[in-house]
Design an enzyme around this catalytic site. Structure first.
Site, PDB file in Angstrom:
ATOM      1  N   ASN A  49     110.877  26.880  25.494  1.00  0.00           N
ATOM      2  CA  ASN A  49     110.507  25.480  25.153  1.00  0.00           C
ATOM      3  C   ASN A  49     111.879  24.278  25.422  1.00  0.00           C
ATOM      4  O   ASN A  49     111.680  23.307  25.003  1.00  0.00           O
ATOM      5  CB  ASN A  49     110.234  25.659  23.887  1.00  0.00           C
TER       6      ASN A  49
ATOM      7  N   GLU B  46     115.244  22.539  18.550  1.00  0.00           N
ATOM      8  CA  GLU B  46     114.009  22.804  18.997  1.00  0.00           C
ATOM      9  C   GLU B  46     113.627  21.266  19.775  1.00  0.00           C
ATOM     10  O   GLU B  46     114.117  20.390  19.404  1.00  0.00           O
ATOM     11  CB  GLU B  46     112.737  23.138  18.151  1.00  0.00           C
TER      12      GLU B  46
ATOM     13  N   ASP C 198     123.932  30.084  15.746  1.00  0.00           N
ATOM     14  CA  ASP C 198     122.573  29.957  14.750  1.00  0.00           C
ATOM     15  C   ASP C 198     122.389  31.251  14.037  1.00  0.00           C
ATOM     16  O   ASP C 198     122.995  32.254  14.401  1.00  0.00           O
ATOM     17  CB  ASP C 198     121.405  29.403  15.605  1.00  0.00           C
TER      18      ASP C 198
ATOM     19  N   HIS D 272     114.815  24.778  24.418  1.00  0.00           N
ATOM     20  CA  HIS D 272     115.972  24.639  23.181  1.00  0.00           C
ATOM     21  C   HIS D 272     117.238  25.392  23.592  1.00  0.00           C
ATOM     22  O   HIS D 272     117.301  26.189  24.318  1.00  0.00           O
ATOM     23  CB  HIS D 272     115.414  25.275  21.885  1.00  0.00           C
TER      24      HIS D 272
HETATM   25  C1  F6R Z   1     120.715  32.181  20.180  1.00  0.00           C
HETATM   26  C2  F6R Z   1     120.153  30.830  20.666  1.00  0.00           C
HETATM   27  C3  F6R Z   1     118.925  30.592  21.553  1.00  0.00           C
HETATM   28  C4  F6R Z   1     118.736  31.770  22.691  1.00  0.00           C
HETATM   29  C5  F6R Z   1     117.501  31.192  23.465  1.00  0.00           C
HETATM   30  C6  F6R Z   1     117.115  32.298  24.713  1.00  0.00           C
HETATM   31  O1  F6R Z   1     121.776  32.299  19.730  1.00  0.00           O
HETATM   32  O2  F6R Z   1     120.814  30.001  20.147  1.00  0.00           O
HETATM   33  O3  F6R Z   1     119.029  29.416  21.702  1.00  0.00           O
HETATM   34  O4  F6R Z   1     119.813  31.512  23.519  1.00  0.00           O
HETATM   35  O5  F6R Z   1     116.488  31.498  22.524  1.00  0.00           O
HETATM   36  O6  F6R Z   1     116.963  33.481  24.018  1.00  0.00           O
HETATM   37  P1  F6R Z   1     117.230  34.927  24.938  1.00  0.00           P
HETATM   38  O7  F6R Z   1     118.496  34.977  25.631  1.00  0.00           O
HETATM   39  O8  F6R Z   1     116.778  36.032  24.067  1.00  0.00           O
HETATM   40  O9  F6R Z   1     115.971  34.693  26.067  1.00  0.00           O
END
Ligand code: F6R
Length: 259
Positions: free
Chosen positions: A152, A159, A81, A154
């Site tokens: 959450n 989401e 992403d 995701h």
């Molecule tokens: C990042 C992504 C997100 C993160 C998630 C966890 O490319 O796709 O799904 O993996 O938000 O973020 P952290 O690792 O910062 O807790």
């Protein structure tokens, strides 16, 4: 696809006492795939994540490149992403993150790097997204997808309420996601409202999926994602029904797991 939840015993969980050990195991798994594909004269097609979770994994891959001759010449990468809109050169962009945390330090060919970045002035985002999907398919799909998990539930920026059939597309970021990104952007206002993300279906097509979760702040969602109901309210819950998924947790992230 069968989304049944009666296969709990098949969940592939790998537990480590701390983030360091979990990250090194993850890096070793990725490196082994790259080396195996290299011996076979093939590309290793990697789906990569950003955020705090994979940082130590990337450090270890860089160490293996420097100290053990691990080469990324055969790696084709596709990131999950990117924020939209954002300038690729901004320090909050995932393009910048990947350059800083991995790509600048290894011998990956720049033409093999793919990040779903769309210029803010672009008029045909859905065409760009479809081409991203086609590009992944043109390499025979992802050999391995590395995932973190949002508080959450995701995965990527899929989401809650994202369809399990979703593919790469423009998405609206959830309030929890924007709140978690606030420290990177200074204020909540500065956090983009949208992003381009691979879809859940894009992720599910990967031949191997590693979901890495570290730290106590992930313990609640990880328990729900692995042992709760399979529901679009918790996007990561779909992974529990898939045999190619391995959850790699440190003891803090695993703290609430009760089988
Ligand atoms: C990042 C992504 C997100 C993160 C998630 C966890 O490319 O796709 O799904 O993996 O938000 O973020 P952290 O690792 O910062 O807790």
């Amino acid at each position: 696809m069968n989304y049944s939840t009666d296969n709990l015993t098949q969940v592939n969980l790998t537990l480590y006492k701390n983030a360091e050990e979990a990250s090194i195991y993850t890096a070793n798994t990725i490196a082994a795939l790259i080396s195996r594909k290299q011996k076979e004269g093939k590309h290793a097609v990697l789906g990569l994540a950003t955020g705090n979770t994979p940082k130590r994994v990337y450090q270890e891959l860089i160490r293996m490149h420097n100290d053990e001759g691990l080469s990324f010449q055969n790696v084709i990468s596709f990131n999950l992403d990117e924020y939209f809109p954002i300038n690729a050169g901004d320090s909050q962009s995932y393009t910048y993150f990947m350059e800083q945390n991995l790509f600048a330090h290894v011998d990956i060919k720049s033409s093999n790097i793919h990040i779903p970045h769309v210029d803010g002035s672009s008029t045909d985002i859905s065409k760009y997204c479809n081409e991203y999907e086609e590009k992944i398919a043109s390499y025979g799909g992802l050999d391995l997808q590395l995932l973190g998990i949002g508080r959450n539930g995701h995965i990527g920026f899929n989401e809650p309420r994202s369809s399990f059939d979703s593919i790469t597309r423009l998405v609206n970021l959830h309030p929890v996601t924007r709140e978690d990104a606030k420290s990177d952007f200074g204020t909540l206002e500065n956090v983009p409202q949208q992003a381009i993300s691979m879809g859940i279906n894009t992720i599910l097509q990967a031949k191997k999926i590693l979901l890495l979760a570290l730290g106590q702040r992930k313990s609640e969602i990880i328990n729900k994602a692995i042992y709760g109901a399979v529901s679009i309210d918790t996007p990561a819950s779909i992974l529990q029904s898939l045999p190619q998924v391995e959850y790699i947790l440190d003891s803090d992230a695993a703290a609430l797991i009760q089988k």
